[in-house]
Design a protein around this motif. Sequence first.
Motif, PDB file in Angstrom:
ATOM      1  N   VAL A 218     -36.061   6.958 -10.307  1.00 13.93           N
ATOM      2  CA  VAL A 218     -35.334   6.110 -11.251  1.00 13.93           C
ATOM      3  C   VAL A 218     -36.299   5.212 -12.023  1.00 13.93           C
ATOM      4  O   VAL A 218     -36.178   5.047 -13.241  1.00 13.93           O
TER       5      VAL A 218
ATOM      6  N   ARG B  52     -28.171   8.933 -12.392  1.00 13.57           N
ATOM      7  CA  ARG B  52     -29.434   9.544 -12.789  1.00 13.57           C
ATOM      8  C   ARG B  52     -29.886  10.712 -11.907  1.00 13.57           C
ATOM      9  O   ARG B  52     -30.685  11.544 -12.342  1.00 13.57           O
TER      10      ARG B  52
ATOM     11  N   GLN C 266     -26.955   3.625 -10.279  1.00 12.32           N
ATOM     12  CA  GLN C 266     -28.093   4.283 -10.912  1.00 12.32           C
ATOM     13  C   GLN C 266     -28.476   5.574 -10.195  1.00 12.32           C
ATOM     14  O   GLN C 266     -28.785   6.575 -10.844  1.00 12.32           O
TER      15      GLN C 266
ATOM     16  N   THR D  40     -31.153  -2.431 -15.743  1.00 10.68           N
ATOM     17  CA  THR D  40     -30.006  -1.597 -16.140  1.00 10.68           C
ATOM     18  C   THR D  40     -28.691  -2.355 -16.166  1.00 10.68           C
ATOM     19  O   THR D  40     -27.732  -1.912 -16.808  1.00 10.68           O
TER      20      THR D  40
END
Length: 376
Positions: free
Chosen positions: A90, A223, A219, A212
């Motif tokens: 990430v 992702r 996330q 974010t």
Amino acid sequence: MNKKRSVFWCFFLLISSTISAQNVEALRTLMQSKLLSMGKNPVHSIQVYISKGDTVFNEAVGFSDGKNIIADKHNQYKIASITKTMTSVVILQLQEEGKLNIENPISAYLQDSKIARINDLHYFNGLSYGNSITLKQLLQHRSGLADIFTDASFRFYLNEYLNKKQEWNAEKLMHRYYKYGLNTKTHFPPDSGYYYSDVNYFLLGLIIEKITGETLAQQFRRRVFEPLQMSQTYFEYYEPVIGSGKLAHSFLGKRDITKILNTSYDWAGGGVVSTNADLAIFLRGIFEGKLYKKDSTLSLMTTMLPHTLKSGRVSYYGLGLYQYTFNGEKYYGHGGFWGSIIAYNPSNKVIFCGTVNQVNPPFKTNQFVESLLSTF
């Protein structure tokens, strides 16, 4: 395809299938030989996945609860520090998007964080180094930061024993870091050595959430899990159970911690639950172009630095990945506290995923992995 070639390919596939079938029995026998129901560190179940091209071995042996539930190859399990590889992915995706730079100091993103307390984060010989730590140093475990699980192990795990159901979050974890005075028990100035610390990845998790505006669980799902269709993977305690919910139990010695211990303290350093098949998908995502837009990102992630450990052994660590050598071949991957390991060989695209679900198995896990790979 003409008739002769068709016959050839049918014969070839038949031979390949026969060889693979023979190996299944040998691999299962090897796995069963490591099962141990008695002793201080029993190994009640083992799950192994190995693939090369279309040839796949995915099996489980033993009892997933240590008693009477037969282990299944689809069992989910706590992957522990393999989560660090996901956190690293990430971070590197955010760098590709221009939202951060891993060469920057973490103070560029967390200076105002009351949880991280950057100015007080790292003292060594009376000098403060918190503002000079970079994201890359966190990723590589080169910050010098102490670890709440090893440098304050007695205090932390005594608290866990007395408060088994305690829910954790990033704020509570960093509060414990300061409560134990670990900010003054650092190991070296940033970038002058290697010391494995989950606190590095707690800070990376905080940076992801800061940049974010979403939780780390969101996330991971946005992702990694959803794009790769990892349908049996979830961030335990931080999102609802997803998938079968059939969890292989994790053992610390004789103790089955699965139902008695709340491991939400693992967070960004180790909190994900998955399966061997999903972890194989994850490895392909990293190494076969599904998670990164640039080849240079994978090259950066797999740039390894050697570190001589106290044992004298040389360890190689990149950005959330170890480098292993099995049977003379180079693999990249990561291990986890509860007995898990993933590894990918880029030269022949061999994938290994597995778990023995025991913190201290009575055998060397890496040697076991090497034996399995040589038998495959």
